[in-house]
Design a protein around this motif. Structure first.
Motif, short mmCIF file in Angstrom:
data_model
loop_
_atom_site.label_atom_id
_atom_site.label_comp_id
_atom_site.label_asym_id
_atom_site.label_seq_id
_atom_site.Cartn_x
_atom_site.Cartn_y
_atom_site.Cartn_z
N ALA A 79 1.03 -1.09 0.08
CA ALA A 79 -0.01 0.07 0.15
C ALA A 79 0.65 1.07 0.06
CB ALA A 79 -1.06 0.07 1.22
N SER A 80 0.34 2.40 -0.14
CA SER A 80 1.04 3.62 -0.39
C SER A 80 1.57 4.10 1.11
CB SER A 80 -0.01 4.79 -0.79
OG SER A 80 -0.51 4.37 -1.98
N SER A 81 0.97 3.49 2.24
CA SER A 81 1.35 3.74 3.47
C SER A 81 1.08 2.78 4.50
CB SER A 81 0.61 5.18 4.16
OG SER A 81 -0.86 5.10 4.10
N TYR A 82 1.96 2.49 5.54
CA TYR A 82 1.64 1.33 6.46
C TYR A 82 0.71 1.60 7.48
CZ TYR A 82 2.50 -2.33 10.21
OH TYR A 82 2.31 -3.17 10.91
N ASP A 83 -0.29 0.75 7.91
CA ASP A 83 -1.31 0.73 9.10
C ASP A 83 -1.51 -0.66 9.22
OD1 ASP A 83 -3.54 0.65 10.67
OD2 ASP A 83 -3.78 2.70 10.01
N PRO A 84 -1.04 -1.07 10.50
CA PRO A 84 -1.07 -2.35 10.92
C PRO A 84 -2.55 -3.01 10.90
CG PRO A 84 -0.95 -1.03 12.91
CD PRO A 84 -0.75 -0.08 11.66
N ALA A 85 -3.66 -2.22 10.83
CA ALA A 85 -4.95 -2.76 11.06
C ALA A 85 -5.46 -3.07 9.48
CB ALA A 85 -5.97 -1.91 11.62
N ALA A 86 -4.74 -2.82 8.40
CA ALA A 86 -4.90 -3.25 7.06
C ALA A 86 -5.11 -4.65 7.07
CB ALA A 86 -4.19 -2.42 6.32
N LEU A 87 -5.82 -5.29 6.37
CA LEU A 87 -5.74 -6.63 6.14
C LEU A 87 -6.35 -7.17 4.86
CD1 LEU A 87 -5.45 -9.09 8.05
CD2 LEU A 87 -8.02 -9.22 8.16
N LEU A 88 -5.82 -8.16 4.12
CA LEU A 88 -6.11 -8.73 2.94
C LEU A 88 -6.47 -10.25 3.48
CD1 LEU A 88 -6.29 -9.07 -0.36
CD2 LEU A 88 -3.76 -9.78 -0.19
N THR A 89 -7.88 -10.41 2.86
CA THR A 89 -8.34 -11.90 2.88
C THR A 89 -8.42 -12.32 1.53
OG1 THR A 89 -9.43 -11.16 4.74
CG2 THR A 89 -10.33 -13.08 3.70
N CYS A 90 -8.28 -13.61 1.32
CA CYS A 90 -8.24 -14.50 0.03
C CYS A 90 -9.20 -15.89 0.35
CB CYS A 90 -7.08 -14.81 -0.63
SG CYS A 90 -7.21 -15.71 -1.95
N ARG A 91 -10.22 -15.83 -0.47
CA ARG A 91 -11.22 -16.67 -0.44
C ARG A 91 -11.20 -17.45 -1.73
NH1 ARG A 91 -13.87 -12.72 2.70
NH2 ARG A 91 -14.31 -13.26 4.73
N TRP A 92 -11.13 -19.02 -1.67
CA TRP A 92 -11.25 -19.59 -2.97
C TRP A 92 -11.81 -21.07 -2.79
CZ3 TRP A 92 -7.01 -19.46 0.04
CH2 TRP A 92 -6.30 -20.50 -0.11
N ARG A 93 -12.11 -21.79 -3.96
CA ARG A 93 -12.14 -23.02 -3.71
C ARG A 93 -11.34 -23.81 -4.73
NH1 ARG A 93 -17.42 -23.79 -0.93
NH2 ARG A 93 -18.62 -21.58 -0.77
N ASP A 94 -11.18 -25.23 -4.25
CA ASP A 94 -10.50 -25.90 -5.53
C ASP A 94 -11.49 -26.15 -6.66
OD1 ASP A 94 -8.26 -26.21 -3.47
OD2 ASP A 94 -9.42 -27.89 -2.66
N ALA A 95 -10.88 -26.14 -7.80
CA ALA A 95 -11.83 -26.17 -9.06
C ALA A 95 -11.55 -27.31 -9.96
CB ALA A 95 -11.68 -24.97 -9.71
N ALA A 96 -12.33 -28.11 -10.57
CA ALA A 96 -11.99 -29.17 -11.62
C ALA A 96 -12.94 -29.18 -12.48
CB ALA A 96 -12.09 -30.54 -10.74
N ALA A 97 -12.65 -29.89 -13.63
CA ALA A 97 -13.46 -29.88 -14.77
C ALA A 97 -13.83 -31.43 -15.15
CB ALA A 97 -12.98 -28.98 -16.01
#
Length: 290
Positions: free
Chosen positions: A272-290
């Motif tokens: 990010a442009s500046s640091y803040d300890p409270a900022a958070l990134l969350t990644c959600r995903w499912r395994d995928a098949a075909a």
């Protein structure tokens, strides 16, 4: 309750909170379209004045799943109520909403989002004896099969490194600590690419998410703050960006959309442009098949 929680054995299906297939009155006789590769669409084009064509895109179309069943061994006094239950279960809704369809085969449960597009309940001379056959057909606009369980990982921004050596140097030496956080590693154990949902919680200004391996970036306006209590959500499959539920696509300046490739650990860097300890990134995903 999570979709698929009712399933306890192979050959079972869960749809709208109901169990079908093995060990139920609606016994599986045939399942089509679940393990099959869907019809492919593409735009191969002719080689001018030469044999053959040039290969274009090759993309999956919608998935069509047909569950054929027989109703047998139901007490005659309960037979008509079971038929009525099936008709209600597969009745159309007013809005075209896709719902989870989960099927377990070979000890593995997979899920797709689908709509019921067809139902047959055959009436013949054995119907009056409490015996019938039929089928349900579902269509899924997203042809991929997903793990019912959703994976979730989070990371804060990388913390600034602490001060290291101070001069004049004197033992014992203090090298300080390096930055911590700032990335997460997501693994799609399926067989086709899976597109994650990414959520950034403020306070943060100018967040950037980078695919460490490819350099593809999702970068936001470096001057616009996301305040505490606000959530910025990126649906990478739909290419949609929302801020607290409202459209915020205009804030995304660099659109390097990327999936989680199958069988690969994908590192996502969060800056990010500046640091803040409270900022958070969350990644959600499912395994995928075909």
């Amino acid at each position: 309750m999570t979709a698929g929680d009712l399933i306890t054995a192979d050959g079972q299906l869960e749809w709208r909170g109901a169990l079908l297939g093995s060990a139920t009155p609606f016994r599986l006789t045939k399942l089509e379209g679940w393990l099959d590769l869907t019809e492919m669409r593409g735009d191969d084009y002719d080689r001018p004045s030469r044999h053959g064509m040039y290969p274009g895109a090759s993309l999956m179309g919608k998935r069509v799943v047909t569950f054929s069943f027989l109703v047998k061994g139901v007490p005659l006094a309960q037979f008509q109520s079971m038929v009525d239950w099936m008709r209600a279960l597969t009745a159309p809704v007013e809005q075209p909403v896709e719902q989870p369809l989960v099927i377990r085969l070979g000890g593995q449960s997979w899920m797709t989002m689908a709509r019921c597009k067809g139902r047959t309940l055959n009436v013949d001379k054995y119907y009056a004896l409490g015996y019938t056959t039929g089928a349900i057909r579902w269509e899924a606009t997203d042809p991929r099969l997903y793990s019912p369980a959703e994976h979730v990982l989070t990371t804060p921004l990388a913390s600034p490194a602490t001060t290291g050596l101070k001069f004049p140097v004197q033992a014992p030496f203090d090298f300080g600590t390096g930055p911590t956080g700032g990335f997460l590693t997501a693994t799609n154990t399926g067989s086709v690419a899976s597109w994650p949902t990414l959520q950034i919680d403020g306070p943060v200004t100018g967040p950037v998410i980078t695919n460490h391996a490819t350099g593809e970036r999702l970068a936001f306006d470096p001057t616009v703050p996301i305040t505490a209590g606000q959530s910025l959500v990126l649906d990478t499959d739909q290419r949609a960006v929302t801020l607290n539920g409202g459209n915020a696509s205009n804030l995304l300046l660099t659109r390097g959309w990327f999936p989680l490739l199958p069988g690969t650990a994908t590192r996502l860097d969060f800056t990010a442009s500046s640091y803040d300890p409270a900022a958070l990134l969350t990644c959600r995903w499912r395994d995928a098949a075909a």
